[in-house]
Design a protein around this motif. Structure first.
Motif, short mmCIF file in Angstrom:
data_model
loop_
_atom_site.label_atom_id
_atom_site.label_comp_id
_atom_site.label_asym_id
_atom_site.label_seq_id
_atom_site.Cartn_x
_atom_site.Cartn_y
_atom_site.Cartn_z
N ALA A 237 124.16 2.84 75.07
CA ALA A 237 125.39 2.71 74.27
C ALA A 237 125.08 2.09 72.90
CB ALA A 237 126.39 1.85 75.01
N ALA B 228 126.65 -0.73 84.79
CA ALA B 228 125.83 -1.41 83.77
C ALA B 228 124.77 -0.46 83.22
CB ALA B 228 125.19 -2.67 84.35
N GLY B 229 124.28 0.46 84.07
CA GLY B 229 123.28 1.43 83.62
C GLY B 229 123.79 2.30 82.48
N ARG B 230 125.11 2.49 82.42
CA ARG B 230 125.73 3.28 81.35
C ARG B 230 125.65 2.58 79.99
NH1 ARG B 230 125.60 7.55 80.56
NH2 ARG B 230 124.18 7.92 82.26
N PHE B 231 125.32 1.26 80.01
CA PHE B 231 125.25 0.51 78.74
C PHE B 231 123.88 0.62 78.08
CE2 PHE B 231 128.24 -2.63 81.07
CZ PHE B 231 129.29 -1.75 80.94
N VAL B 232 122.90 1.17 78.82
CA VAL B 232 121.53 1.17 78.29
C VAL B 232 121.45 1.92 76.98
CG1 VAL B 232 119.16 1.94 78.72
CG2 VAL B 232 120.48 0.89 80.56
#
Lengths: 368, 368
Positions: free
Chosen positions: B204, B198-202
């Motif tokens: 995006a 989910a941290g990778r969506f910050v």
């Protein structure tokens, strides 16, 4: 309001190649709108099933489709697109494959005239595949990516967007590159992460796994996906997937290092940052927690005796409140459960006041 | 059948220190069995709430508990255990913290007499914390790890197992080391994996995230967890967590390397193995797919008009079929939805035949 009352935007015959889940679902939805749907599939059994279930008629040699939808497995998508473009030079040809750049490159490399080709990708599906699982409504409210390019005419683009709109989807224009990076992030890497995590359970002691709860079950649910399709998808979108995996590996190394020296300066903060960034990221996902934002939720206490839910829903019917979605939070042996009812926003007050007047306890509403 | 009809196995007064979600839930369940529950909490507000909601009475200075349950945050668990052991030398003292080795080490280092201490860990919880979310039934059917050691007397062990059984949980004996490795694998690492993903969506683009579907939402659902508690848990169980993270990092590197050269010999196979091992691992989880194995599912087609669910549940009530759980699969705008009803196995035939006789279409049952 209902699909039957609408007129179709797409005109003429729509030819669908591949009568699996997506192809047959498109067929069902278009047939319900009165569109002439011609189905084709290399599997006679799959084709018969799709026709029997009402997804359309068998394709005929003299069909003159205005639109061809290629809904075949990824590894044959570009071959079928090439064949359909050659066979129906007047038609717009689209596909529904989940990777967009690779088939386009393959077609360009072969020098195929792509004037009437527009790649697209409906973000819809079900856990079960095949014509038998097809449903007209799987596209409703879902995004449908449409990849135009400089060659694309406005008229051709309108045909593919009409298809998406007829199916209740929301057309979103993206370049093939943007699309492939996006699905790497929100679909392909999540699949790999779930598979990698679940893969760690293969050699775990039985006792360890007996401690598993809902959290890990949710996190690994999609690890049950079929390998065949995913090997094709991941292979076709490898570069964007590797980019995200590398970023993820770096983040993972950071938090592992922090936990290796949990009392070192900054270690707690690194761990907290990981969880906090996760909070922030998951908050950005649309429809988070599986709730549909178009609806409001009303939570009602329900005694655990036969007939109570019947009374609740009967009275909601009397109040002319339609239940759009429902979750029952209930543990066996408990004396009551909580029914979380989703209703359109304008029905919230009617539902709450009406139910309270009839003696129901409302635990909460979304507006609380 | 109902909790009220049973006699409690635990004897005498049970003192619960910490009236949060777990403490208050234990209090509710024991109170319902007629046990004298003495609640204590450093927060007067939390204590008042728990008492008002019926989780027990306020602890008194002259209480003589037979059992003390320490249900406080991880960072103060060992201090409170030490204090309670000193204050009530005749009582058995247990705790419900989610890491078992670290508090034990801290107590041993301080030379505390641990004869009457038995660590335990009920694998239960809710997304919402605090006394207000407490429910008597959250332990039913869940594992309750009990960590005995060579000092543990049979009598003391029986007291903690009686507590677990009274609450409907299943006691499982494990060493603290086994427990901590197990929760690292099935709880702590899944939390980190969900947070990292989910941290990778910050950062995006919004457009990418608009393509997110149910799969990634499930995979990242627990990324919404609160950082404070997780920093404590992960810090207290860092060594086993790091072990699993390192294995996961190695697996991730393998599949990333395969995808870096997707046409190299063995690359497709490495990707397929990742997905296949995920299939195998997720298959080993108990209660996979979130379905409760104690129940059978009957899927009924329901027209999308007000009152239909009312009629369905009313008729299930007439058939004397109690609905244990329910999921409504429904897309807005569709003409019908599917109601997946969970019932006890012996009620399946009665439900199916009775509903069909009344004109309902049954889409499937678990036994199909």
């Amino acid at each position: 309001m209902s699909a039957r009352a609408r007129a179709a935007r797409v005109q003429g015959t729509v030819r669908i190649v591949g009568a699996g889940l997506l192809g047959a679902s498109i067929g069902h939805a278009l047939t319900a709108l009165g569109v002439d749907v011609a189905l084709d599939d290399t599997s006679p059994a799959q084709l018969r099933l799709a026709v029997d279930y009402g997804a359309g008629r068998r394709a005929e040699a003299d069909d003159e489709p205005s639109l061809v939808v290629v809904a075949v497995p990824p590894d044959v998508t570009s071959d079928v697109i090439e064949r359909e473009l050659a066979r129906f030079p007047q038609a717009v040809v689209t596909d529904v494959a989940s990777v967009k750049l690779e088939p386009l490159r393959a077609l360009r490399d072969r020098g195929v005239d792509l004037t009437h080709y527009i790649g697209s990708h409906p973000l819809a599906g079900r856990e079960r595949g095949g014509a038998i699982s097809a449903r007209a409504d799987i596209f409703i409210g879902r995004p449908w990516v449409v990849c135009r390019d400089d060659e694309t005419s406005t008229g051709d683009l309108a045909v593919v967007e009409a298809l998406a709109l007829d199916l209740g989807a929301t057309p979103i224009e993206m370049s093939p590159e943007e699309h492939d990076r996006a699905v790497a992030l929100v679909s392909h890497v999540p699949q790999l992460v779930a598979s990698l995590l679940a893969g760690r359970f293969v050699e775990a002691p039985d006792g360890s796994l007996s401690l598993a709860g809902q959290g890990v079950r949710d996190t690994t649910r999609i690890a049950a996906s079929a390998p065949e399709l995913w090997v094709q998808i991941l292979g076709a979108n490898s570069a964007p997937v590797v980019d995200v995996l590398d970023e993820l590996a770096a983040d993972l190394a950071t938090v592992a290092d922090a936990l290796r020296s949990p009392d070192a300066p900054g270690a707690r903060r690194a761990v907290a940052d990981t969880i906090r960034r996760g909070n922030e990221g998951v908050e950005r996902l649309p429809g988070k927690h599986g709730q549909n934002r178009r609806f409001e939720q009303v939570v009602v206490m329900v005694d655990d005796t036969p007939g109570q839910l019947g009374r609740l829903f009967g009275e909601l019917g009397e109040l002319d409140v339609n239940v759009e979605d429902l979750r029952l939070e209930h543990s066996p042996g408990a004396q009551f459960g909580l029914a979380e009812i989703s209703v359109v926003p304008r029905a919230v007050r009617r539902a709450v006041e009406g139910l309270q007047a009839r003696g129901w306890k409302i635990a909460s509403t979304t507006n609380d």
